[in-house]
Design a protein around this motif. Structure first.
Motif, mmCIF file in Angstrom:
data_model
loop_
_atom_site.group_PDB
_atom_site.id
_atom_site.type_symbol
_atom_site.label_atom_id
_atom_site.label_comp_id
_atom_site.label_asym_id
_atom_site.label_seq_id
_atom_site.Cartn_x
_atom_site.Cartn_y
_atom_site.Cartn_z
ATOM 1 N N VAL A 80 0.858 -1.181 0.000
ATOM 2 C CA VAL A 80 0.000 0.000 0.000
ATOM 3 C C VAL A 80 0.898 1.236 0.000
ATOM 4 N N VAL A 81 0.632 2.162 -0.895
ATOM 5 C CA VAL A 81 1.473 3.350 -1.060
ATOM 6 C C VAL A 81 1.174 4.367 0.041
ATOM 7 N N ILE A 82 2.247 5.011 0.542
ATOM 8 C CA ILE A 82 2.124 6.092 1.525
ATOM 9 C C ILE A 82 2.541 7.395 0.857
ATOM 10 N N LYS A 83 1.670 8.380 0.903
ATOM 11 C CA LYS A 83 1.941 9.698 0.335
ATOM 12 C C LYS A 83 2.109 10.721 1.463
ATOM 13 N N PHE A 84 2.889 11.766 1.172
ATOM 14 C CA PHE A 84 3.082 12.859 2.122
ATOM 15 C C PHE A 84 2.285 14.066 1.646
ATOM 16 N N ALA A 85 1.439 14.583 2.531
ATOM 17 C CA ALA A 85 0.591 15.723 2.192
ATOM 18 C C ALA A 85 1.169 16.982 2.821
ATOM 19 N N MET A 86 1.474 17.974 1.991
ATOM 20 C CA MET A 86 1.970 19.254 2.490
ATOM 21 C C MET A 86 1.453 20.369 1.593
ATOM 22 N N SER A 87 1.534 21.577 2.099
ATOM 23 C CA SER A 87 1.034 22.721 1.345
ATOM 24 C C SER A 87 1.883 22.961 0.095
ATOM 25 N N VAL A 88 1.327 23.730 -0.838
ATOM 26 C CA VAL A 88 2.061 24.057 -2.066
ATOM 27 C C VAL A 88 3.345 24.804 -1.735
ATOM 28 N N ASP A 89 3.260 25.710 -0.756
ATOM 29 C CA ASP A 89 4.441 26.491 -0.366
ATOM 30 C C ASP A 89 5.542 25.585 0.180
ATOM 31 N N MET A 90 5.166 24.634 1.048
ATOM 32 C CA MET A 90 6.175 23.737 1.610
ATOM 33 C C MET A 90 6.728 22.796 0.550
ATOM 34 N N SER A 91 5.894 22.377 -0.392
ATOM 35 C CA SER A 91 6.368 21.501 -1.468
ATOM 36 C C SER A 91 7.438 22.185 -2.306
ATOM 37 N N ALA A 92 7.316 23.520 -2.441
ATOM 38 C CA ALA A 92 8.303 24.266 -3.219
ATOM 39 C C ALA A 92 9.600 24.479 -2.444
ATOM 40 N N ARG A 93 9.516 24.452 -1.116
ATOM 41 C CA ARG A 93 10.689 24.757 -0.285
ATOM 42 C C ARG A 93 11.441 23.526 0.204
ATOM 43 N N PHE A 94 10.771 22.361 0.224
ATOM 44 C CA PHE A 94 11.388 21.188 0.838
ATOM 45 C C PHE A 94 11.187 19.935 -0.010
ATOM 46 N N GLY A 95 12.216 19.091 0.026
ATOM 47 C CA GLY A 95 12.087 17.733 -0.454
ATOM 48 C C GLY A 95 11.982 16.807 0.748
ATOM 49 N N LEU A 96 11.861 15.499 0.504
ATOM 50 C CA LEU A 96 11.696 14.524 1.578
ATOM 51 C C LEU A 96 12.752 13.434 1.473
ATOM 52 N N GLU A 97 13.247 13.012 2.637
ATOM 53 C CA GLU A 97 14.163 11.879 2.707
ATOM 54 C C GLU A 97 13.611 10.877 3.709
ATOM 55 N N LEU A 98 13.504 9.617 3.297
ATOM 56 C CA LEU A 98 13.068 8.549 4.188
ATOM 57 C C LEU A 98 14.289 7.875 4.796
ATOM 58 N N ARG A 99 14.226 7.596 6.112
ATOM 59 C CA ARG A 99 15.346 6.863 6.724
ATOM 60 C C ARG A 99 15.458 5.467 6.109
ATOM 61 N N ASP A 100 14.313 4.830 5.891
ATOM 62 C CA ASP A 100 14.260 3.529 5.223
ATOM 63 C C ASP A 100 13.662 3.753 3.841
#
Length: 323
Positions: free
Chosen positions: A230-250
């Motif tokens: 089952v896929v897990i998505k990260f929900a964030m605002s448009v502003d935060m999406s433009a300012r940050f990427g995501l890194e998973l520990r695993d």
């Protein structure tokens, strides 16, 4: 005048003699101490010493030999317990604190001069308790209910650490009643007094009241099934999406296996792509780009279907995007 000089000389000599005697009667001593934070009962505060481990420090102290001998006797080879009266005004977060300042007011050390401390500084994390009302829900396991459960009271008051509260995915209190329903007849109203757990979503908490009255009517049994991946998505605002990427520990934590429970005819047709896991990323997380955050996903499920267990939390951190 000669008499005055004689008096002054006598006073100076007496002072020197007293100083010399004091030095001869004093010694230096290294003691291992354990600093224990003490929080006022009125403060919604929690203090945890991260470094040094266990709050253990070595103090170099100086004092009269009699007092040192008394201290050695009281310790009997154990560590010296130092009570640190944590201030109610400490803000949540990490603090670097001077050890000499922390131990200065301890009554066990009042007869002594504290010359040095190793380590010289202590790292402590301050958290605060929050009190919130959360809804109470029932989990009948493989049993199906005819209609909604009646729960009295419908909500509980939870007191827990603010950091734990922020990381909760599902902020409801779940009562497992499957064992209570075993062997019970279908179609009849059943009433139980169910103890409330001492934790919320796996996190320790103080919960009031201690129990709830639950009334349910049984229908036929449900079935349980595992769906993967089952896929897990990260929900964030448009502003935060433009300012940050995501890194998973695993790296594999972007998908997960889940168990679902529901009517046999509904569960049998489900596919992993029919369900989505969501982790909400908020503006407060933007201040913690130097560490991984732990968050439990929330799953969007079809009507009549629910999770069959607590989902695994996911560790991630935000990576600032270069402008």
């Amino acid at each position: 005048m000669a008499q005055l000089r004689m008096l002054l000389l006598t006073a100076v000599l007496a002072g020197l003699i007293w100083f010399a005697a004091d030095q001869l009667d004093s010694s230096e001593f290294t003691v291992e101490a354990e600093i224990r934070p003490v929080v006022p009962a009125s403060a919604p505060l929690a203090v945890r010493i991260e470094e040094p481990a266990g709050g253990l420090v070595k103090l170099e102290i100086r004092g009269r030999n009699a007092a040192l001998n008394s201290l050695r006797g009281e310790m009997a080879g154990n560590r010296l317990p130092i009570r640190w009266m944590a201030e109610e005004t400490l803000s949540p977060g990490e603090h670097q604190l001077d050890v000499l300042h922390l131990v200065a007011g301890d009554k066990l050390l009042l007869p002594f001069s504290v010359l040095s401390a190793k380590p010289a500084r202590l790292r402590a994390v301050v958290d605060r308790y929050v009190t919130q009302d959360v809804p109470i829900q029932v989990n009948p396991g493989l049993f199906r209910l005819a209609g909604e459960a009646r729960i009295e009271p419908a909500a509980a008051t939870v007191r827990m650490l603010e950091s734990h509260w922020r990381n909760l995915g599902d902020r409801s209190l779940e009562l497992a009643i499957e064992k209570l329903l075993q062997g019970q007849p279908e179609g009849r109203l059943l009433t139980f007094e169910v103890p409330l757990p001492a934790q919320l979503a796996g996190q320790p908490a103080s919960i009031q009241p201690k129990s709830a009255h639950v009334s349910v009517t049984l229908s036929e049994r449900n079935v349980r099934r595992t769906l993967a991946p089952v896929v897990i998505k990260f929900a964030m605002s448009v502003d935060m999406s433009a300012r940050f990427g995501l890194e998973l520990r695993d790296a594999g934590a972007g998908t997960t296996d889940i168990q679902v429970i529901g009517p046999a005819e509904r569960v049998a047709t489900l596919e992993p792509q029919d369900i989505l896991g969501v982790i909400e990323v908020n503006s407060e997380d933007a201040a913690a780009t130097d560490k991984f955050l732990l968050r439990t996903p929330h799953f969007l499920l079809p009507e009549g279907v629910r999770l069959g267990g607590e989902p695994e939390p996911v560790e991630f951190r935000l990576i600032p995007v270069a402008p």
